[in-house]
Scaffold this active site. Structure first.
Site, PDB file in Angstrom:
ATOM      1  N   HIS A   6     -29.431  13.694 -28.240  1.00  0.00           N
ATOM      2  CA  HIS A   6     -29.838  12.818 -28.869  1.00  0.00           C
ATOM      3  C   HIS A   6     -30.168  11.686 -27.944  1.00  0.00           C
ATOM      4  O   HIS A   6     -30.650  10.667 -28.156  1.00  0.00           O
ATOM      5  CB  HIS A   6     -29.745  12.128 -30.142  1.00  0.00           C
ATOM      6  CG  HIS A   6     -29.406  13.078 -31.244  1.00  0.00           C
ATOM      7  ND1 HIS A   6     -27.990  13.889 -31.684  1.00  0.00           N
ATOM      8  CD2 HIS A   6     -30.337  13.903 -32.186  1.00  0.00           C
ATOM      9  CE1 HIS A   6     -28.233  14.676 -32.518  1.00  0.00           C
ATOM     10  NE2 HIS A   6     -29.399  14.703 -32.963  1.00  0.00           N
TER      11      HIS A   6
HETATM   12  S1  FES Z   1     -26.613  11.687 -28.862  1.00  0.00           S
HETATM   13 FE1  FES Z   1     -26.531  12.712 -31.002  1.00  0.00          FE
HETATM   14  S2  FES Z   1     -24.698  14.080 -30.782  1.00  0.00           S
HETATM   15 FE2  FES Z   1     -24.968  12.975 -28.687  1.00  0.00          FE
END
Ligand code: FES
Length: 198
Positions: A155
């Site tokens: 993410h």
């Molecule tokens: S940014 Fe979501 S698990 Fe690393």
């Protein structure tokens, strides 16, 4: 030998074999029990001793502790110089969130020795494994002003070369610094510090 004699001999053999099996089971039990605590200790995560003497400046060594990857980086003077320059971009530049590091790593480099970074390499958002982007600059794919660190592909969270998390990314906290101590300049123990095992 008469038929009766043969049958009697067969019965005797069966009993003897049965006793043999029972004997084996009893003999095996103490052995299994003696193995169990060390297997349990391993699963729970005994402290791990690591030779860090061969890590070159700018290199990262991954070891396993408690089933987790622990990253050890020997930071170069340039890497160290870059750390304070990005404080304004970070969510917790002074490592004020408790439990993300032991007291002795609550400092500007989050370490006992400035040149050695030790962090648990698991993203503090949802536990993905961040990519290593140690090199500074555009070659990292993260922009010309990137000073080196880690990028989580799940993410998009970013961490610097002290495991400090950037602002405005999903990961809420810095990467944890595990308890550790130095035995010599070139040998450390992960999972144990001056107070004992974690
Ligand atoms: S940014 Fe979501 S698990 Fe690393």
């Amino acid at each position: 030998m008469s038929e009766d004699g043969v049958n009697q001999r067969r019965r005797l053999l069966l009993v003897t074999t049965g006793l043999g099996l029972v004997g084996t089971a009893f003999a095996a039990t103490p052995f299994v029990l003696s193995m169990t605590p060390s297997a349990r200790a391993k699963a729970a995560g005994a402290p791990v001793e690591v030779d860090i003497s061969k890590i070159e400046p700018g290199q990262l060594l991954t070891i396993e502790w408690r089933g987790k990857p622990v990253w050890i980086v020997r930071r170069t003077p340039e890497m160290l110089k870059a750390l304070p320059t990005i404080d304004a971009k970070l969510a917790d530049p002074k490592s004020e969130v408790k439990d993300q590091q032991p007291d002795y790593a609550q400092n500007a480099t989050r370490s006992i020795k400035p040149e050695i970074m030790i962090v648990v390499g698991i993203c503090t958002h949802l536990g993905c494994s961040p990519d290593k982007r140690l090199e500074a600059g555009a070659v990292s794919g993260l922009g010309a002003d990137w000073t080196g660190g880690f990028f989580c592909p799940c993410h998009g969270s970013l961490f610097d070369l002290a495991g400090r998390v950037y602002k405005n990314v999903p990961a809420p906290t810095n990467l944890p610094v595990p308890p550790h101590k130095y035995l010599t300049d070139g040998r450390i123990v992960i999972g144990e510090d001056q107070k004992g095992a974690a």
